[in-house]
Motif scaffolding. Structure first.
Motif, PDB file in Angstrom:
ATOM      1  N   ASN A   1       0.841  -1.186   0.000  1.00  0.00           N
ATOM      2  CA  ASN A   1       0.000   0.000   0.000  1.00  0.00           C
ATOM      3  C   ASN A   1       0.886   1.249   0.000  1.00  0.00           C
ATOM      4  N   LYS A   2       0.280   2.375  -0.298  1.00  0.00           N
ATOM      5  CA  LYS A   2       1.021   3.628  -0.430  1.00  0.00           C
ATOM      6  C   LYS A   2       1.697   4.033   0.872  1.00  0.00           C
ATOM      7  N   SER A   3       1.115   3.776   1.992  1.00  0.00           N
ATOM      8  CA  SER A   3       1.700   4.135   3.292  1.00  0.00           C
ATOM      9  C   SER A   3       3.011   3.387   3.527  1.00  0.00           C
ATOM     10  N   PHE A   4       3.033   2.113   3.217  1.00  0.00           N
ATOM     11  CA  PHE A   4       4.238   1.305   3.397  1.00  0.00           C
ATOM     12  C   PHE A   4       5.368   1.825   2.515  1.00  0.00           C
ATOM     13  N   ILE A   5       5.068   2.096   1.273  1.00  0.00           N
ATOM     14  CA  ILE A   5       6.075   2.618   0.346  1.00  0.00           C
ATOM     15  C   ILE A   5       6.578   3.979   0.822  1.00  0.00           C
ATOM     16  N   LEU A   6       5.697   4.819   1.300  1.00  0.00           N
ATOM     17  CA  LEU A   6       6.086   6.131   1.813  1.00  0.00           C
ATOM     18  C   LEU A   6       7.023   5.989   3.019  1.00  0.00           C
ATOM     19  N   ILE A   7       6.714   5.078   3.899  1.00  0.00           N
ATOM     20  CA  ILE A   7       7.558   4.851   5.083  1.00  0.00           C
ATOM     21  C   ILE A   7       8.955   4.391   4.652  1.00  0.00           C
ATOM     22  N   ILE A   8       9.030   3.480   3.711  1.00  0.00           N
ATOM     23  CA  ILE A   8      10.317   2.989   3.211  1.00  0.00           C
ATOM     24  C   ILE A   8      11.120   4.137   2.583  1.00  0.00           C
ATOM     25  N   VAL A   9      10.476   4.957   1.787  1.00  0.00           N
ATOM     26  CA  VAL A   9      11.148   6.096   1.149  1.00  0.00           C
ATOM     27  C   VAL A   9      11.670   7.072   2.210  1.00  0.00           C
ATOM     28  N   VAL A  10      10.865   7.358   3.215  1.00  0.00           N
ATOM     29  CA  VAL A  10      11.278   8.272   4.290  1.00  0.00           C
ATOM     30  C   VAL A  10      12.467   7.691   5.053  1.00  0.00           C
ATOM     31  N   ILE A  11      12.418   6.412   5.388  1.00  0.00           N
ATOM     32  CA  ILE A  11      13.518   5.778   6.124  1.00  0.00           C
ATOM     33  C   ILE A  11      14.812   5.838   5.309  1.00  0.00           C
ATOM     34  N   TRP A  12      14.746   5.477   4.035  1.00  0.00           N
ATOM     35  CA  TRP A  12      15.941   5.542   3.189  1.00  0.00           C
ATOM     36  C   TRP A  12      16.451   6.979   3.038  1.00  0.00           C
TER      37      TRP A  12
ATOM     38  N   ILE B   1      18.378   7.791   6.196  1.00  0.00           N
ATOM     39  CA  ILE B   1      19.662   7.088   6.201  1.00  0.00           C
ATOM     40  C   ILE B   1      20.656   7.779   5.274  1.00  0.00           C
ATOM     41  N   ILE B   2      20.244   8.091   4.071  1.00  0.00           N
ATOM     42  CA  ILE B   2      21.124   8.767   3.107  1.00  0.00           C
ATOM     43  C   ILE B   2      21.535  10.135   3.619  1.00  0.00           C
ATOM     44  N   PHE B   3      20.613  10.867   4.212  1.00  0.00           N
ATOM     45  CA  PHE B   3      20.936  12.179   4.775  1.00  0.00           C
ATOM     46  C   PHE B   3      22.060  12.062   5.809  1.00  0.00           C
ATOM     47  N   PHE B   4      21.949  11.110   6.738  1.00  0.00           N
ATOM     48  CA  PHE B   4      22.960  10.971   7.782  1.00  0.00           C
ATOM     49  C   PHE B   4      24.301  10.484   7.240  1.00  0.00           C
ATOM     50  N   ILE B   5      24.291   9.658   6.228  1.00  0.00           N
ATOM     51  CA  ILE B   5      25.549   9.223   5.608  1.00  0.00           C
ATOM     52  C   ILE B   5      26.246  10.409   4.962  1.00  0.00           C
ATOM     53  N   VAL B   6      25.507  11.181   4.191  1.00  0.00           N
ATOM     54  CA  VAL B   6      26.086  12.361   3.520  1.00  0.00           C
ATOM     55  C   VAL B   6      26.585  13.364   4.556  1.00  0.00           C
TER      56      VAL B   6
END
Length: 136
Positions: free
Chosen positions: A4-15, A18-23
């Protein structure tokens, strides 16, 4: 399998987080190292040194292989240790070879420098790999 759209949104936000903190971590490491570079003059052909290594720090982040040395006479030097390699030694790269307590000696106008340890002389050439025929 349907998401569902909520699950995909959560995955996108989590990634994204993660990318923000790595950069951010990479950027902070780079800025910290660049500030440190100001206090450690580059070890080059014109450097004159004859002192004992009091402290050694090898950069593991953005400038991997850069070696910072604090010497007993209060001199500080910096150079890329993995660019000075002598295959006559078990640890051929200078950054892994040099230790606390070693005496480093170099005169101006030469690219060869010496490390004295346990009454033995070792030598390296700035920015060069030497004695490749002795590679183990």
């Amino acid at each position: 399998m349907k998401f569902n759209k909520s699950f995909i949104l959560i995955i996108v936000v989590i990634w994204s987080i993660i990318i923000f903190f790595i950069v951010k971590t990479i950027k902070d490491d780079k800025e910290k190292t660049e500030a440190k570079i100001e206090f450690y003059p580059l070890f080059d052909k014109n450097t004159v040194v004859n002192s004992i290594v009091r402290n050694k720090e090898v950069e593991k982040g953005f400038y991997k292989g850069t070696v910072y040395l604090d010497l007993k006479d209060k001199t500080r030097i910096r150079f890329s240790g993995n660019l000075s390699v002598n295959y006559m030694y078990r640890s051929p790269c200078f950054d892994t070879f040099v230790q606390r307590g070693d005496l480093i000696s170099k005169t101006a106008g030469t690219d060869t420098f010496y490390v004295y340890r346990n009454n033995q002389e070792y030598y390296f050439v700035l920015g060069q790999t030497i004695n490749e025929d002795k590679r183990k």
